[in-house]
Design a protein around this motif. Structure first.
Motif, short mmCIF file in Angstrom:
data_model
loop_
_atom_site.label_atom_id
_atom_site.label_comp_id
_atom_site.label_asym_id
_atom_site.label_seq_id
_atom_site.Cartn_x
_atom_site.Cartn_y
_atom_site.Cartn_z
N GLN A 304 -35.74 39.78 -56.77
CA GLN A 304 -36.56 39.40 -55.82
C GLN A 304 -36.46 38.09 -55.17
N GLY A 307 -33.72 37.97 -52.91
CA GLY A 307 -34.21 38.53 -51.61
C GLY A 307 -35.02 37.52 -50.68
N LYS A 308 -35.52 36.47 -51.26
CA LYS A 308 -36.08 35.37 -50.20
C LYS A 308 -35.05 34.85 -49.41
N HIS A 310 -32.07 36.49 -48.47
CA HIS A 310 -31.52 37.53 -47.63
C HIS A 310 -31.77 38.88 -48.28
N SER A 311 -32.29 39.85 -47.59
CA SER A 311 -32.57 41.08 -48.11
C SER A 311 -31.37 41.75 -48.79
N ASP A 312 -30.14 41.50 -48.10
CA ASP A 312 -29.01 42.04 -48.78
C ASP A 312 -28.55 41.56 -50.43
N GLU A 314 -30.78 40.94 -52.51
CA GLU A 314 -31.62 41.66 -53.42
C GLU A 314 -31.11 43.22 -53.44
N LYS A 315 -30.73 43.63 -52.58
CA LYS A 315 -30.36 45.21 -52.56
C LYS A 315 -29.13 45.20 -53.44
#
Length: 364
Positions: A304, A307-308, A310-312, A314-315
């Motif tokens: 998480q 994810g701050k 970039h969302s990629d 985190e994914k």
């Protein structure tokens, strides 16, 4: 990360805001000078960023920041719309925490809206207006819960909580002064009461109080006793001194602080305390392109946190390569830290710590 600066008219709110942001918000000796909220974004002081910038000589340096909102002076009756009160209350509802500026100095040249200096009365005036607006919200929530209970008896505990909070509010106690279980806190988060928001009382003192000793200021003592009863913090500041400091550069500022016997400005302390108040920490990324502080909630896990950025990240999270700031400084270089085995490979369950320097590995 938005903090609302509130208080009665003429307590030093806008002077303090000017010093925080150097944004030049209007400040004058009459009520309702500030009608629309002024907004200023200010860096969180962090010497770790300075040290990393010296080490990496990056093209860009990005610090963590907090947004301060200077909300117009509240008066009695604000919850009923007095003094443009409804508009002011809606602005307060949008912030994450409150910096409540309280006048703790005597000055015959600056009028007080109630004609005399009494910090407890001033705090009560503001708190009651916030509490009154919360009572209305609780009444509506209780009505909705009672209707829903006809088909769902499991809401009985929630109703009990709501009624307990409403009773406290009607007794003039802010919602944050009560004790809650973790389940109850989840319910309270949904309701978003103003008096539930964390508070720092900024006790605005005279310029010479820091030299005389803050402990001798009876007004500040009164505020500290009240704050202890309602789970709030107190931060003595002199808005006038902070305004002067904000006009000075590095060396001049340091000399001025030393003359006053202060290690850091009241504003730096206030900003750091605000960051802590919101339960926030910073992890750091460092390299030649950029040295940067990333703001996360304390307890955030590595994916998480990634994810701050970039969302990629985190994914496709694979792992986090982590070294503590202190270890890196002791070793002098990342290469030396790796050779000593101080750079760790952490997985998805790793809980980030303040000052972690991280390189995220991911695959999308």
């Amino acid at each position: 990360m938005k903090l609302g600066i509130v208080g009665l008219p003429n307590v030093g709110k806008s002077t303090l805001f000017n010093a925080i942001t150097q944004a030049g918000a209007e400040s004058a000796n009459y009520p309702f000078c500030t009608i629309e909220p002024n907004i200023g974004i200010v860096d969180v002081p962090d010497e770790r960023i300075d040290k990393l910038a010296e080490m990496y000589n990056p093209k860009k340096v990005t610090r963590a920041y907090i947004e301060f909102v200077d909300i117009a002076g509240l008066v009695k009756g604000a919850s009923k719309g007095e003094g443009l009160g409804n508009k002011f209350l809606s602005h307060i509802r949008e912030v994450d925490a409150i910096v409540h500026v309280v006048r703790c100095f005597d000055d015959t040249n600056i009028t007080h809206v109630d004609g005399s200096i009494n910090p407890l009365r001033d705090i009560e005036t503001i708190n009651l207006e916030l509490i009154f607006s919360d009572v209305e919200i609780m009444e509506r929530r209780i009505d909705r819960t009672k209707k829903a209970m006809k088909g769902d008896k499991s809401l009985a505990k929630e109703l009990e909580l709501l009624q307990r909070v409403k009773e406290a509010l009607e007794d003039g106690k802010p919602a944050r002064s009560l004790e809650y279980t973790s389940d109850e806190l989840e319910i309270m988060k949904e309701i978003s009461l103003i008096s539930m928001k964390p508070v720092i009382y900024a006790a605005n003192v005279a310029e010479d109080d820091f030299q005389k000793g803050i402990e001798n200021n009876q007004y500040v003592k009164m505020v500290e006793e009240l704050a202890a009863s309602e789970n709030a913090q107190v931060m003595p500041v002199s808005a006038r001194i902070e305004e002067e400091i904000s006009q000075l550069d590095g060396e001049e500022k340091q000399m001025f602080l030393e003359e006053l016997g202060m290690n850091e400005s009241g504003l730096d302390r206030l900003i750091k305390a605000s960051y802590t108040l919101l339960g926030l920490i910073s992890y750091l990324t460092a390299g030649e392109p950029e040295v940067r502080a990333w703001t996360i909630k304390n307890g955030t896990k590595a994916p998480q946190a990634a994810g701050k950025i970039h969302s990629d990240f985190e994914k496709g999270f694979i792992r986090a390569e982590v070294v503590s700031y202190d270890d890196l400084m002791e070793c002098g270089t990342m290469t030396a830290a790796k050779e000593k085995g101080l750079v760790r490979s952490e997985g998805k369950e790793y809980v980030m710590k303040d000052g972690d320097i991280v390189l995220f590995r991911f695959n999308v």
